[in-house]
Design an enzyme around this catalytic site. Sequence first.
Site, PDB file in Angstrom:
ATOM      1  N   GLU A 154     -23.180 -30.848   5.612  1.00 32.32           N
ATOM      2  CA  GLU A 154     -23.944 -31.205   4.455  1.00 32.32           C
ATOM      3  C   GLU A 154     -25.532 -31.394   4.947  1.00 32.32           C
ATOM      4  O   GLU A 154     -25.860 -32.222   5.694  1.00 32.32           O
ATOM      5  CB  GLU A 154     -23.519 -32.541   4.081  1.00 32.32           C
ATOM      6  CG  GLU A 154     -24.275 -32.693   2.900  1.00 32.32           C
ATOM      7  CD  GLU A 154     -24.346 -34.334   2.259  1.00 32.32           C
ATOM      8  OE1 GLU A 154     -23.049 -35.018   2.429  1.00 32.32           O
ATOM      9  OE2 GLU A 154     -25.188 -34.636   1.624  1.00 32.32           O
TER      10      GLU A 154
ATOM     11  N   HIS B  48     -26.773 -39.841   8.148  1.00 32.11           N
ATOM     12  CA  HIS B  48     -26.674 -39.906   6.814  1.00 32.11           C
ATOM     13  C   HIS B  48     -27.987 -40.325   6.243  1.00 32.11           C
ATOM     14  O   HIS B  48     -28.485 -39.676   5.185  1.00 32.11           O
ATOM     15  CB  HIS B  48     -25.515 -40.818   6.503  1.00 32.11           C
ATOM     16  CG  HIS B  48     -25.234 -40.910   4.927  1.00 32.11           C
ATOM     17  ND1 HIS B  48     -25.961 -41.728   4.245  1.00 32.11           N
ATOM     18  CD2 HIS B  48     -24.333 -39.937   4.173  1.00 32.11           C
ATOM     19  CE1 HIS B  48     -25.496 -41.693   2.875  1.00 32.11           C
ATOM     20  NE2 HIS B  48     -24.668 -40.729   2.780  1.00 32.11           N
TER      21      HIS B  48
ATOM     22  N   GLU C 206     -16.571 -32.953   7.692  1.00 29.73           N
ATOM     23  CA  GLU C 206     -17.714 -32.925   7.055  1.00 29.73           C
ATOM     24  C   GLU C 206     -18.678 -33.963   7.833  1.00 29.73           C
ATOM     25  O   GLU C 206     -18.242 -34.831   8.442  1.00 29.73           O
ATOM     26  CB  GLU C 206     -17.518 -33.460   5.632  1.00 29.73           C
ATOM     27  CG  GLU C 206     -19.144 -33.695   4.672  1.00 29.73           C
ATOM     28  CD  GLU C 206     -19.664 -34.565   4.819  1.00 29.73           C
ATOM     29  OE1 GLU C 206     -20.886 -34.773   4.050  1.00 29.73           O
ATOM     30  OE2 GLU C 206     -19.470 -35.803   5.443  1.00 29.73           O
TER      31      GLU C 206
ATOM     32  N   HIS D 270     -14.098 -37.290   6.470  1.00 29.54           N
ATOM     33  CA  HIS D 270     -15.541 -37.452   6.149  1.00 29.54           C
ATOM     34  C   HIS D 270     -16.386 -38.187   7.138  1.00 29.54           C
ATOM     35  O   HIS D 270     -16.120 -38.828   7.748  1.00 29.54           O
ATOM     36  CB  HIS D 270     -15.823 -38.421   4.983  1.00 29.54           C
ATOM     37  CG  HIS D 270     -16.950 -38.593   4.248  1.00 29.54           C
ATOM     38  ND1 HIS D 270     -17.156 -39.906   3.818  1.00 29.54           N
ATOM     39  CD2 HIS D 270     -17.996 -37.952   3.707  1.00 29.54           C
ATOM     40  CE1 HIS D 270     -18.329 -39.870   3.094  1.00 29.54           C
ATOM     41  NE2 HIS D 270     -18.717 -38.744   3.115  1.00 29.54           N
TER      42      HIS D 270
ATOM     43  N   ASP E  21     -23.413 -35.061   7.814  1.00 32.72           N
ATOM     44  CA  ASP E  21     -24.620 -34.933   7.353  1.00 32.72           C
ATOM     45  C   ASP E  21     -25.659 -34.578   8.400  1.00 32.72           C
ATOM     46  O   ASP E  21     -25.841 -35.265   9.770  1.00 32.72           O
ATOM     47  CB  ASP E  21     -25.095 -36.278   6.844  1.00 32.72           C
ATOM     48  CG  ASP E  21     -23.799 -36.887   5.935  1.00 32.72           C
ATOM     49  OD1 ASP E  21     -23.559 -36.141   4.960  1.00 32.72           O
ATOM     50  OD2 ASP E  21     -23.192 -37.842   6.349  1.00 32.72           O
TER      51      ASP E  21
HETATM   52  O1  G3P Z   1     -20.418 -34.046   1.347  1.00 26.51           O
HETATM   53  C1  G3P Z   1     -19.655 -34.954   0.829  1.00 26.51           C
HETATM   54  C2  G3P Z   1     -20.203 -36.334   0.714  1.00 26.51           C
HETATM   55  O2  G3P Z   1     -20.460 -36.631   2.078  1.00 26.51           O
HETATM   56  C3  G3P Z   1     -21.539 -36.572  -0.041  1.00 26.51           C
HETATM   57  O3  G3P Z   1     -21.711 -37.865  -0.201  1.00 26.51           O
HETATM   58  O4  G3P Z   1     -23.365 -39.711   0.717  1.00 26.51           O
HETATM   59  O5  G3P Z   1     -21.190 -39.435   1.842  1.00 26.51           O
HETATM   60  O6  G3P Z   1     -23.086 -37.844   2.102  1.00 26.51           O
HETATM   61  P1  G3P Z   1     -22.478 -38.768   1.029  1.00 26.51           P
HETATM   62 MG    MG Z   2     -22.164 -36.214   3.538  1.00 26.06          MG
END
Ligand code: G3P
Ligand code: MG
Length: 250
Positions: A119, A59, A44, A17, A46
């Site tokens: 994302e 993010h 993953e 993440h 952002d």
């Molecule tokens: O993509 C999964 C997760 O990252 C979504 O929530 O807020 O951590 O970007 P967040």
């Molecule tokens: Mg995310």
Amino acid sequence: MSERALPPWPYPRLMAHRGAGKLAPENTLAAFRLGASFGYSVFECDVKLSGDGKSFLLHDATLERTTSGAGRADALTLGELAMLDAGSWHGPAFAGEPPATLAAIFRYLRANGFSCNVEIKPSPGNEWRTGAAVALDVKAMAQGMAVVPLLSSFSETALEAARATVPELPRALLLDALPADWLERLERLDCAALDANHKALSAGIVARAHAAGRRVLCYTVNDPERVQTLFEWGVDSVITDAVNRLPPPA
Ligand code: G3P
Ligand code: MG
């Protein structure tokens, strides 16, 4: 419910993440390097647009929490963002780490045979433009990669734009809670996967998604027993912060 074969899923069962979860400053190249040191190969992250329309990793909608800047992330050009420190907030070991451009991340992924789940995290009001631009960038940067990057978003507008612009890139719809029509939403956007908060899942939901030809990805799971349960339900991949505690992905 439409009948559809499950789409290809070339991703490992565990994804890191924001690069490497919480062990390094999220969404920086340093985080990707740390995640890779624990055996992770798909990350993953952002992604949003700078004021001059360039894809970069962040993010939040604003800069305060994870950089030395302030205000809306899309108020600065990429050149201005490059001057910021995106590492000191995490600790002195990462002082001076810059915000990551999508181009820098893809250069690293390609050089190491890795891939990612991008994302799409639009700045408020920029949903369509961000979805289209990020999808085009990913398409261009992913040429020749063995594992095609997966696009995801909480923004259905951004996913619709990605679909309209680069339909061949696989998409996942992020949902924190599952509305009654979650499957219809996936079908409308022709998503390869549901990408749900793991707390919203059950064995029945996973089975229903699979029966409809949709993979299941979920976030953000750091407890090994919970990860095991999710795999027993048939979840295809899990996004985790716990890269140092969960076994190397396969
Ligand atoms: O993509 C999964 C997760 O990252 C979504 O929530 O807020 O951590 O970007 P967040
Ligand atoms: Mg995310």
